[in-house]
Design a protein around this motif. Structure first.
Motif, PDB file in Angstrom:
ATOM      1  N   UNK A  32       0.981  -0.853   0.404  1.00 40.65           N
ATOM      2  CA  UNK A  32      -0.043  -0.480   0.123  1.00 40.65           C
ATOM      3  C   UNK A  32       0.835   1.244   0.042  1.00 40.65           C
ATOM      4  N   UNK A  33       2.141   1.045   0.439  1.00 39.11           N
ATOM      5  CA  UNK A  33       3.105   2.523   0.784  1.00 39.11           C
ATOM      6  C   UNK A  33       2.852   2.494  -0.749  1.00 39.11           C
ATOM      7  N   UNK A  34       3.602   1.662  -1.416  1.00 34.39           N
ATOM      8  CA  UNK A  34       4.130   1.963  -3.079  1.00 34.39           C
ATOM      9  C   UNK A  34       2.770   2.568  -3.898  1.00 34.39           C
ATOM     10  N   UNK A  74       3.679  -3.283 -10.646  1.00 32.00           N
ATOM     11  CA  UNK A  74       4.863  -2.386 -10.199  1.00 32.00           C
ATOM     12  C   UNK A  74       5.161  -3.211  -9.136  1.00 32.00           C
ATOM     13  N   UNK A  75       4.221  -2.059  -7.903  1.00 34.45           N
ATOM     14  CA  UNK A  75       3.741  -2.438  -6.940  1.00 34.45           C
ATOM     15  C   UNK A  75       4.151  -3.551  -6.016  1.00 34.45           C
ATOM     16  N   UNK A  76       3.250  -4.427  -6.804  1.00 32.73           N
ATOM     17  CA  UNK A  76       3.216  -5.914  -6.381  1.00 32.73           C
ATOM     18  C   UNK A  76       4.415  -6.211  -6.423  1.00 32.73           C
ATOM     19  N   UNK A  77       5.043  -6.338  -7.826  1.00 36.79           N
ATOM     20  CA  UNK A  77       6.318  -7.263  -8.602  1.00 36.79           C
ATOM     21  C   UNK A  77       7.727  -6.331  -7.480  1.00 36.79           C
ATOM     22  N   UNK A  78       7.372  -5.422  -6.836  1.00 35.65           N
ATOM     23  CA  UNK A  78       8.287  -4.089  -6.398  1.00 35.65           C
ATOM     24  C   UNK A  78       7.978  -4.757  -5.052  1.00 35.65           C
ATOM     25  N   UNK A 106      13.232   7.821   1.464  1.00 39.20           N
ATOM     26  CA  UNK A 106      13.886   7.865   2.609  1.00 39.20           C
ATOM     27  C   UNK A 106      13.425   8.791   3.971  1.00 39.20           C
ATOM     28  N   UNK A 107      12.436   9.346   3.362  1.00 41.51           N
ATOM     29  CA  UNK A 107      11.683   9.370   4.831  1.00 41.51           C
ATOM     30  C   UNK A 107      10.310   9.432   4.625  1.00 41.51           C
ATOM     31  N   UNK A 108      10.166   7.519   4.336  1.00 37.87           N
ATOM     32  CA  UNK A 108       8.729   7.054   4.389  1.00 37.87           C
ATOM     33  C   UNK A 108       8.831   6.213   6.161  1.00 37.87           C
ATOM     34  N   UNK A 109       8.720   6.599   7.195  1.00 37.25           N
ATOM     35  CA  UNK A 109       8.439   6.003   8.549  1.00 37.25           C
ATOM     36  C   UNK A 109       8.816   4.658   8.234  1.00 37.25           C
TER      37      UNK A 109
END
Length: 482
Positions: free
Chosen positions: A179-181, A190-194, A219-222
Motif C-alpha cells: 500500500x505504501x508503494x 509494478x507495486x506488487x512486483x516491487x 528515504x523519509x517514509x518511516x
C-alpha cells in the motif's frame, strides 16, 4: 541367496547409482559437498547472467560482471559492478530473485535439501549436514555436539521452518509494503512486483533495489523503512532462533513452555545490544554532518541512525551516500559489518555469538575463573577455540583482500577496507569503490564474498578431514602472552 541379496541392495538404474554416489560423497565430507553445491550454483548463475536475454540491451554481460553478480546473488551480499535496476531485464531480475532465495537457505542446509531431493528421503547423513549449518562445533565434537541449537531429531522440522519462515515473513513484508508503494503513485502491477522484490531482499539481507533511484523515494517514509528493518532483523537472527520462537509459541498455546537454549538467548541479547549501540554511535558521530544527518531533525536523526545500524549488520539498504559518512562512522560500520548477524542466518560476518563467546572468555579471565558461564550454563573451551579461529581467519581474509585491492586501485584505505569488509560480511553497503574496480579487483572481491558466505571454518574443514582424533599428548609448556 547372498548374491541375490547383494543384487537387490546394489542400485542398477542410473538414478540409483547417482543417489548412491551422492550419499557416499556427502557422508565422507558434508563440507566439501556443500561447497561443491555452492560453486556449481555460482557457475550456473554466471552462465545465465551472461546470456543476452538477461540484459535490457540484449547484449552479453562481461564475464567479470556476470561472475560477480552470480556470487553476490548466491552469497546474498548485495554488492554490484553494474546498475542492478537498469542493467538486467525481466529475466535477469527473476534470476536475482530466485538466486537470493537459494543463497539465503545457507550452504550446508541447501546441500541437505538437494541431498533430500536426490535421495528421496531425509536420511541420517542429510540430517547431520543440516545440523552442521546451525552447529559448526561438529569440527571438534562430532556432528551432534552437546548443547547445539537444534537437536538432530528436529532437523526435518527445521528445514520445514526454513521454508515456511521465508514464505510467511516475505509475504507479510510484501503485504505491508504494497500500500505504501501505491500511495507513492507506483502502478498496481509494478507495486506488487516491487513489494515482493523488496521483501525478498530484506529477509535475505541482500539489499538490492528494483528501481534505479534506490530508496530515495522512500528515504523519509518511516513505515516503509521500518518494515524493511523488521524484515532484515528477522532474516539476521537465524533460522534456529526463529524455530525456537515458533516452538515456544506453539507450546504456550498448549500451556507449556520450552527453555530457550544459550544460543538463542545470546543471539537475541547481542542483536539488541549492537542495534542500540550502533544507533547511539551514529547519532553522536553524524548529528552535525550536513552531508548525512546534519540536515535532519532530532526524531529523524534517531530513526535514520537505527535504520543504518540495522543495515550495517548485513541488510545492505541505505538512504544516504555511504561515502559521505565521517571516517569515524565508517570505522564503526566496519566493526558492525564484521560482526554481522546470527548463526545459520541470511546475515554474514563472524556472527554475534562468536563475539559473545570472546567477551565471556575475557570476563572469565578478568574474574580469574576457569569456566565460561552464560545463563547458568557452562560453555566448553572448544567453543572458544572455534570462535578464535573464526575471527582470525576472517581478519586474515579481510587483510589479504584489502592489501590486494589497495595495490590495484591506490584508493583511500578507509574506502577499501569498508568495501572489503562489506564483501566478506555479505553486507552490500559500498562507498562506490566496487563499481570502479578493474577486472582483477572484481575477481578478488568475488572470492572475498565467497569466503565470507561459505565460512572460513567450513572451507578449512572441507580441505581436511572432518574430525581427527589425537591419541597422544605432548609435554605442556606455557609461553608468555600479552
Amino acid at each position: 541367496m547372498n548374491a541375490a541379496r547383494v543384487s537387490r541392495l546394489t542400485p542398477t538404474s542410473w538414478g540409483g547409482r547417482l543417489r548412491e554416489a551422492v550419499n557416499t560423497f556427502a557422508g565422507r565430507s558434508p563440507s566439501r559437498f556443500a561447497i561443491l553445491v555452492f560453486v556449481t550454483l555460482i557457475l550456473v548463475f554466471t552462465l545465465l547472467f551472461s546470456l543476452p536475454i538477461a540484459t535490457v540491451g540484449r547484449s552479453s554481460t562481461p564475464l567479470a560482471d556476470a561472475l560477480f553478480t552470480a556470487v553476490s546473488v548466491i552469497c546474498v551480499t548485495g554488492l554490484s559492478t553494474v546498475n542492478m535496476a537498469t542493467h538486467w531485464s525481466g529475466f535477469g531480475h527473476v534470476l536475482v530473485y530466485v538466486g537470493v532465495q537459494i543463497g539465503a537457505v545457507g550452504v550446508l542446509t541447501m546441500a541437505s535439501i538437494l541431498g533430500l531431493v536426490i535421495s528421496r528421503r531425509l536420511g541420517l547423513r542429510a540430517k547431520l549436514m543440516a545440523a552442521s549449518d546451525s552447529n559448526p562445533l561438529r569440527l571438534h565434537s562430532g556432528p551432534v555436539a552437546e548443547g547445539q541449537a537444534v537437536r538432530l531429531g528436529e532437523i526435518g522440522n527445521l528445514l520445514l521452518t526454513i521454508a515456511m519462515s521465508m514464505v510467511v515473513i516475505e509475504g507479510v513484508v510484501a503485504v505491508l509494503l504494497f500500500p505504501r508503494m501505491l500511495l507513492a503513485g507506483i502502478p498496481v502491477g509494478e507495486s506488487a512486483l516491487d513489494s515482493l522484490y523488496y521483501s525478498a531482499m530484506a529477509f535475505t539481507n541482500t539489499g538490492f533495489t528494483p528501481n534505479a533511484e534506490g530508496l530515495a523515494p522512500f528515504a523519509e517514509d518511516f513505515w516503509f523503512l521500518g518494515v524493511l528493518m523488521i524484515g532484515v532483523f528477522l532474516g539476521a537472527i537465524g533460522f534456529p532462533v526463529i524455530y525456537a520462537i515458533a516452538q515456544n509459541l506453539r507450546r504456550e498455546n498448549r500451556g507449556r513452555r520450552r527453555r530457550w537454549s544459550v544460543h538463542v538467548r545470546l543471539t537475541l541479547l547481542m542483536m539488541a545490544i549492537l542495534l542500540v549501540a550502533g544507533a547511539v554511535m551514529y547519532i553522536i558521530l553524524e548529528y552535525n554532518n550536513p552531508k548525512t544527518f546534519g540536515r535532519l531533525g532530532p526524531g529523524d536523526t534517531v530513526f535514520q541512525s537505527f535504520f543504518l545500524s540495522t543495515m550495517s549488520r548485513s541488510g545492505g539498504f541505505a538512504t544516504i551516500d555511504i561515502s559521505k559518512l565521517n571516517g569515524s562512522s565508517l570505522l564503526v560500520t566496519d566493526m558492525l559489518m564484521f560482526i554481522g548477524g546470527g548463526s545459520a542466518s541470511t546475515a554474514g560476518g563472524i556472527k554475534v555469538t562468536t563475539l559473545a563467546v570472546l567477551f565471556l572468555a575475557a570476563m572469565a579471565e578478568a574474574r580469574g575463573v576457569e569456566s565460561m558461564d552464560a545463563f547458568r550454563r557452562r560453555i566448553p573451551s572448544d567453543v572458544l577455540r572455534l570462535a578464535v579461529a573464526i575471527v582470525l581467519w576472517g581478519a586474515t581474509t579481510v587483510a589479504v583482500s584489502s592489501i590486494i585491492i589497495l595495490q590495484l586501485t591506490k584508493a583511500p584505505l578507509d574506502h577499501v577496507l569498508f568495501d572489503v569488509i562489506s564483501a566478506f560480511a555479505t553486507c552490500g553497503l559500498s562507498t562506490g569503490l566496487t563499481e570502479k574496480l578493474p577486472d582483477v579487483g572484481v575477481y578478488v572481491m568475488a572470492a572475498t564474498m565467497f569466503l565470507g558466505r561459505v565460512g572460513t571454518v567450513t572451507l578449512a574443514a572441507a580441505l581436511a578431514q572432518s574430525q581427527r582424533r589425537q591419541l597422544f599428548q605432548r609435554p605442556e609448556e606455557r609461553p608468555l602472552v600479552g
